[in-house]
Design a protein around this motif. Structure first.
Motif, PDB file in Angstrom:
ATOM      1  N   GLY A  90      -3.624   0.792  16.175  1.00  0.00           N
ATOM      2  CA  GLY A  90      -2.751  -0.304  15.655  1.00  0.00           C
ATOM      3  C   GLY A  90      -1.494   0.469  15.328  1.00  0.00           C
ATOM      4  O   GLY A  90      -0.804   1.247  16.220  1.00  0.00           O
ATOM      5  N   ASP A  91      -0.956  -0.083  14.085  1.00  0.00           N
ATOM      6  CA  ASP A  91       0.349   0.416  13.802  1.00  0.00           C
ATOM      7  C   ASP A  91       0.247   1.488  12.942  1.00  0.00           C
ATOM      8  O   ASP A  91      -0.230   1.692  11.700  1.00  0.00           O
ATOM      9  CB  ASP A  91       1.016  -0.552  12.906  1.00  0.00           C
ATOM     10  N   TYR A 138       1.968   3.425  11.489  1.00  0.00           N
ATOM     11  CA  TYR A 138       3.304   3.825  10.391  1.00  0.00           C
ATOM     12  C   TYR A 138       2.877   2.691   9.444  1.00  0.00           C
ATOM     13  O   TYR A 138       3.694   2.417   8.614  1.00  0.00           O
ATOM     14  CB  TYR A 138       4.305   3.633  10.961  1.00  0.00           C
ATOM     15  N   ASN A 139       1.670   2.198   9.228  1.00  0.00           N
ATOM     16  CA  ASN A 139       1.506   1.006   8.114  1.00  0.00           C
ATOM     17  C   ASN A 139      -0.086   1.279   7.925  1.00  0.00           C
ATOM     18  O   ASN A 139      -1.055   0.347   7.725  1.00  0.00           O
ATOM     19  CB  ASN A 139       1.651  -0.273   8.518  1.00  0.00           C
ATOM     20  N   LYS A 170       9.297   7.956  14.252  1.00  0.00           N
ATOM     21  CA  LYS A 170       8.136   7.862  15.161  1.00  0.00           C
ATOM     22  C   LYS A 170       7.920   8.952  16.177  1.00  0.00           C
ATOM     23  O   LYS A 170       8.599   9.792  16.052  1.00  0.00           O
ATOM     24  CB  LYS A 170       8.188   6.503  15.966  1.00  0.00           C
ATOM     25  N   SER A 193       3.626   4.129   5.430  1.00  0.00           N
ATOM     26  CA  SER A 193       4.781   3.334   5.680  1.00  0.00           C
ATOM     27  C   SER A 193       6.239   4.150   5.511  1.00  0.00           C
ATOM     28  O   SER A 193       7.250   3.565   5.838  1.00  0.00           O
ATOM     29  CB  SER A 193       4.535   1.880   4.977  1.00  0.00           C
TER      30      SER A 193
END
Length: 343
Positions: free
Chosen positions: A236-237, A239-240, A263, A258
């Motif tokens: 998924g994300d 960075y979270n 990126k 986060s």
């Protein structure tokens, strides 16, 4: 999909495979049982170099394996807790970036606490802390944004469940949990993500700000990767993600991905500007703030059992060994649990 490289007890040869429920299953077994041949799944190098075709083939075999797992017998699938998980890919290069400014700031403050009266190191640390907080200049036209990194010791790369020898030259060994991205190829640059634990010796770090982090970073088994290579669709994300560090069964540190400032595409652009990237290149984004001893001046002791968990990426386990002999004098005050190793 969670891709793995692993060794089973009766064979020294690494196997390349996938996690199905709580089992490690080699792709060679899945191909044989499913009657599907894919040379791109012979090993991690073939897989990365032949993305995205190899990922599609792997997912087809994974789907077959999920439906037919109970049909696999002894020697065809293995309990995850009974195998040795290696670094999840054969690493072509390992880079570590500093893309988490608050961790850098926290660490600089802790190190300065012990170096403030040293005329050789204090000015370097002050300049470093100032540079971290300063606005970054814009990139020159036609050039990607410069991002600072150092090259990690390829001889120190290991996987899950390793015991890290305690170097004789440090009394402040530290973990550094990081998000790592694995480069595939030009067709599919992001092959997936894993956990990177960049072990660091903190009480010698100030002396190596000029000349490179040798004693600080290049110790035996100091670069831990794993436990799996998780494909982007399952992450998924990236960075979270929540990050939790458990030491000796107790939650010690917590943080999040986060706070990563750039990126994967930014990292690839800068490295690719310098030299072509090879499949299997691995990049750590930077240490997760609040997840190290240096962030808090609260360090892990010898003999500690460590579990670093990233949401959706799994848990990377390690242990700090007891020193095998007397430790060399430390540049910092010796903590009480370490005093028995000095003298």
């Amino acid at each position: 999909m969670k891709l793995i490289r692993f060794i089973v007890a009766d064979s020294p040869n690494p196997l390349f495979g996938v996690v199905i429920r709580d089992q490690a299953v080699p792709f060679s077994v899945l191909q044989s049982k499913a009657g599907k041949s894919s040379p791109n799944l012979a090993d991690s190098r073939s897989y990365l170099g032949n993305l995205p075709d190899s990922e599609r083939a792997a997912k087809e075999l994974l789907a077959w394996g999920e439906q037919h797992l109970t049909e696999l017998g002894k020697g065809e699938c293995f309990a995850l807790n009974a195998v040795r998980l290696l670094e999840p890919v054969e690493v072509a290069a390992l880079f570590d970036f500093g893309l988490t400014p608050r961790h850098l700031k926290n660490s600089a403050e802790t190190i300065m606490k012990y170096e403030k009266d040293n005329p050789q190191t204090a000015p370097l640390l002050q300049a470093f802390a100032k540079a971290i907080m300063a606005p970054k200049p814009k990139s020159a036209p036609g050039r990607p944004e410069p991002l600072s990194y150092y090259k990690s010791n390829m001889n120190g790369i290991v996987g899950d469940g390793e015991t890290v020898p305690w170097p004789a030259y440090t009394s402040r060994l530290d973990i550094e949990p990081e998000l790592a991205v694995v480069y595939g190829n030009e067709k599919q640059p992001v092959a997936g993500f894993c956990i990177f634990n960049d072990i660091s010796a903190r009480d010698v770090q100030a002396t190596e700000f000029v000349g490179g982090f040798c004693l600080t970073k290049d110790m035996a088994k100091g670069n831990q990767l794993g436990p799996y290579l998780v494909t982007p669709d399952e992450v998924g994300d990236p960075y979270n993600l929540k990050v939790t560090v458990v030491v000796n069964g107790q939650v010690r540190y917590q943080g999040s991905t986060s706070e990563i400032s750039h990126k994967a595409e930014d990292v690839f652009a800068w490295l690719g500007f310098i030299a072509p990237l090879r499949p299997g290149s691995v990049m750590g984004f930077g240490t997760i703030p609040d997840c190290t001893g240096c962030d808090h001046d609260d360090f892990v002791d010898p003999g500690a059992e460590i579990q670093i968990t990233f949401e959706r990426l799994g848990t990377l386990r390690s242990r700090f060994a007891e020193p095998t002999g007397k430790l060399l004098p430390s540049r910092w005050p010796v903590r009480e649990p370490l005093k028995k190793y000095h003298g």
